[in-house]
Design a protein around this motif. Structure first.
Motif, PDB file in Angstrom:
ATOM      1  N   SER A   1       0.827  -1.206   0.000  1.00  0.00           N
ATOM      2  CA  SER A   1       0.000   0.000   0.000  1.00  0.00           C
ATOM      3  C   SER A   1       0.862   1.258   0.000  1.00  0.00           C
ATOM      4  O   SER A   1       1.623   1.491   0.939  1.00  0.00           O
ATOM      5  N   GLU A   2       0.728   2.049  -1.042  1.00  0.00           N
ATOM      6  CA  GLU A   2       1.450   3.309  -1.119  1.00  0.00           C
ATOM      7  C   GLU A   2       1.017   4.247   0.004  1.00  0.00           C
ATOM      8  O   GLU A   2       1.837   4.928   0.619  1.00  0.00           O
ATOM      9  N   ARG A   3      -0.263   4.265   0.296  1.00  0.00           N
ATOM     10  CA  ARG A   3      -0.820   5.152   1.319  1.00  0.00           C
ATOM     11  C   ARG A   3      -0.180   4.918   2.697  1.00  0.00           C
ATOM     12  O   ARG A   3       0.013   5.860   3.465  1.00  0.00           O
ATOM     13  N   GLU A   4       0.169   3.696   3.009  1.00  0.00           N
ATOM     14  CA  GLU A   4       0.765   3.373   4.307  1.00  0.00           C
ATOM     15  C   GLU A   4       2.084   4.099   4.537  1.00  0.00           C
ATOM     16  O   GLU A   4       2.513   4.285   5.668  1.00  0.00           O
ATOM     17  N   TRP A   5       2.744   4.515   3.461  1.00  0.00           N
ATOM     18  CA  TRP A   5       4.070   5.117   3.583  1.00  0.00           C
ATOM     19  C   TRP A   5       4.047   6.635   3.375  1.00  0.00           C
ATOM     20  O   TRP A   5       5.092   7.275   3.354  1.00  0.00           O
ATOM     21  N   ASP A   6       2.853   7.228   3.236  1.00  0.00           N
ATOM     22  CA  ASP A   6       2.733   8.663   2.963  1.00  0.00           C
ATOM     23  C   ASP A   6       3.381   9.560   4.024  1.00  0.00           C
ATOM     24  O   ASP A   6       3.885  10.627   3.717  1.00  0.00           O
ATOM     25  N   ASN A   7       3.345   9.165   5.281  1.00  0.00           N
ATOM     26  CA  ASN A   7       3.830  10.024   6.366  1.00  0.00           C
ATOM     27  C   ASN A   7       5.313   9.855   6.675  1.00  0.00           C
ATOM     28  O   ASN A   7       5.808  10.445   7.634  1.00  0.00           O
ATOM     29  N   TYR A   8       5.999   9.049   5.898  1.00  0.00           N
ATOM     30  CA  TYR A   8       7.427   8.858   6.124  1.00  0.00           C
ATOM     31  C   TYR A   8       8.226   9.915   5.369  1.00  0.00           C
ATOM     32  O   TYR A   8       7.863  10.309   4.255  1.00  0.00           O
ATOM     33  N   GLU A   9       9.303  10.363   6.003  1.00  0.00           N
ATOM     34  CA  GLU A   9      10.127  11.407   5.403  1.00  0.00           C
ATOM     35  C   GLU A   9      10.783  10.936   4.109  1.00  0.00           C
ATOM     36  O   GLU A   9      10.870  11.681   3.141  1.00  0.00           O
ATOM     37  N   HIS A  10      11.229   9.702   4.076  1.00  0.00           N
ATOM     38  CA  HIS A  10      11.897   9.162   2.901  1.00  0.00           C
ATOM     39  C   HIS A  10      10.923   8.326   2.087  1.00  0.00           C
ATOM     40  O   HIS A  10      10.116   7.588   2.647  1.00  0.00           O
ATOM     41  N   LYS A  11      11.005   8.436   0.790  1.00  0.00           N
ATOM     42  CA  LYS A  11      10.154   7.653  -0.115  1.00  0.00           C
ATOM     43  C   LYS A  11      10.489   6.174   0.054  1.00  0.00           C
ATOM     44  O   LYS A  11      11.650   5.784  -0.003  1.00  0.00           O
ATOM     45  N   MET A  12       9.493   5.369   0.288  1.00  0.00           N
ATOM     46  CA  MET A  12       9.690   3.935   0.517  1.00  0.00           C
ATOM     47  C   MET A  12       9.288   3.151  -0.732  1.00  0.00           C
ATOM     48  O   MET A  12       8.331   3.520  -1.411  1.00  0.00           O
ATOM     49  N   PRO A  13       9.997   2.070  -1.036  1.00  0.00           N
ATOM     50  CA  PRO A  13       9.600   1.218  -2.176  1.00  0.00           C
ATOM     51  C   PRO A  13       8.417   0.335  -1.767  1.00  0.00           C
ATOM     52  O   PRO A  13       8.550  -0.859  -1.537  1.00  0.00           O
ATOM     53  N   TRP A  14       7.261   0.959  -1.674  1.00  0.00           N
ATOM     54  CA  TRP A  14       6.079   0.291  -1.122  1.00  0.00           C
ATOM     55  C   TRP A  14       5.674  -0.957  -1.903  1.00  0.00           C
ATOM     56  O   TRP A  14       5.028  -1.853  -1.360  1.00  0.00           O
ATOM     57  N   GLN A  15       6.062  -1.054  -3.178  1.00  0.00           N
ATOM     58  CA  GLN A  15       5.674  -2.200  -4.009  1.00  0.00           C
ATOM     59  C   GLN A  15       6.391  -3.488  -3.609  1.00  0.00           C
ATOM     60  O   GLN A  15       6.051  -4.562  -4.103  1.00  0.00           O
TER      61      GLN A  15
END
Length: 166
Positions: free
Chosen positions: A89-103
Motif C-alpha cells: 500500500s502506497e498510502r501506508e508510507w505517505d507520512n514517512y520522510e523518505h520515499k519507501m519502495p512500497w511495491q
C-alpha cells in the motif's frame, strides 16, 4: 496474475486450474486453486528477480517481475494465501520522510472485502482499482484472444469473470 496461477497449478495434483476474477466494490479479486504461498513465495513476490521459480524456464514467470504489473492499475493490493495475508500500500508510507519502495514492502493485513467463495481457492489477490470502468472490456478482450490462450501451459483451465454479480 494468470501466469502465476498457471505456474502454481503445475505444481499441484488438481484436475483443472480454476481461476475466478470478480469485479466488486472497486476491487478486482483474482482467485485460483494453485498451490498456496510458501514463505519462499512471499519473499519472491516482495522483490525483483528473486522469485521462487528460480531459473526454471518452464515456468512462465521465471523472471520474477510479472506480479509487479498490478501496480499499473492499483496502489493498494492485498494477497491472502494459506497462512499469509499481506498488503502492498502506497498510502501506508505517505507520512514517512523518505520515499519507501512500497511495491516490495509487505504489511500484515486482513482481506478488505468478504468474498463468497464458490470453489477451493488457495490464493486470493484483492486489487483496489484506480479505474474500474475499463477493466471488464480489457478482461473480455484478453480472454477472447486465442494467442493469449496458447500462452497457458495447462491442459485444463476454467476461467470465470464476474462483473458485479453478472
Amino acid at each position: 496474475l494468470i501466469q502465476n496461477a498457471v505456474d502454481s497449478y503445475v505444481d499441484t495434483a488438481e484436475d483443472s486450474l480454476d481461476i475466478r476474477m470478480e469485479l466488486r466494490d472497486g476491487y478486482l479479486v483474482f482467485m485460483h486453486n494453485g498451490k498456496a504461498f510458501s514463505d519462499r513465495d512471499v519473499e519472491g513476490i516482495c522483490g525483483i528477480g528473486n522469485g521462487s521459480k528460480g531459473n526454471d524456464a518452464k515456468k512462465i514467470g521465471y523472471k520474477g517481475i510479472g506480479f509487479k504489473s498490478v501496480f499499473v492499475h492499483s496502489n493498494d493490493v492485498v494477497i491472502s494465501s494459506g497462512e499469509h495475508c499481506f498488503r502492498f500500500s502506497e498510502r501506508e508510507w505517505d507520512n514517512y520522510e523518505h520515499k519507501m519502495p512500497w511495491q516490495i514492502i509487505p504489511i500484515l493485513a486482513t482481506s478488505p472485502i468478504s468474498i463468497n467463495e464458490c470453489g477451493n481457492y488457495n490464493v486470493i489477490t484483492y486489487i483496489k482499482l484506480k479505474d474500474a470502468d475499463s477493466i471488464p472490456d480489457t478482461i473480455s478482450t484478453l480472454l477472447s484472444d486465442s494467442q493469449f490462450l496458447l500462452f497457458l501451459q495447462c491442459k485444463n483451465a476454467v476461467i470465470t469473470f464476474i462483473n458485479n454479480n453478472d
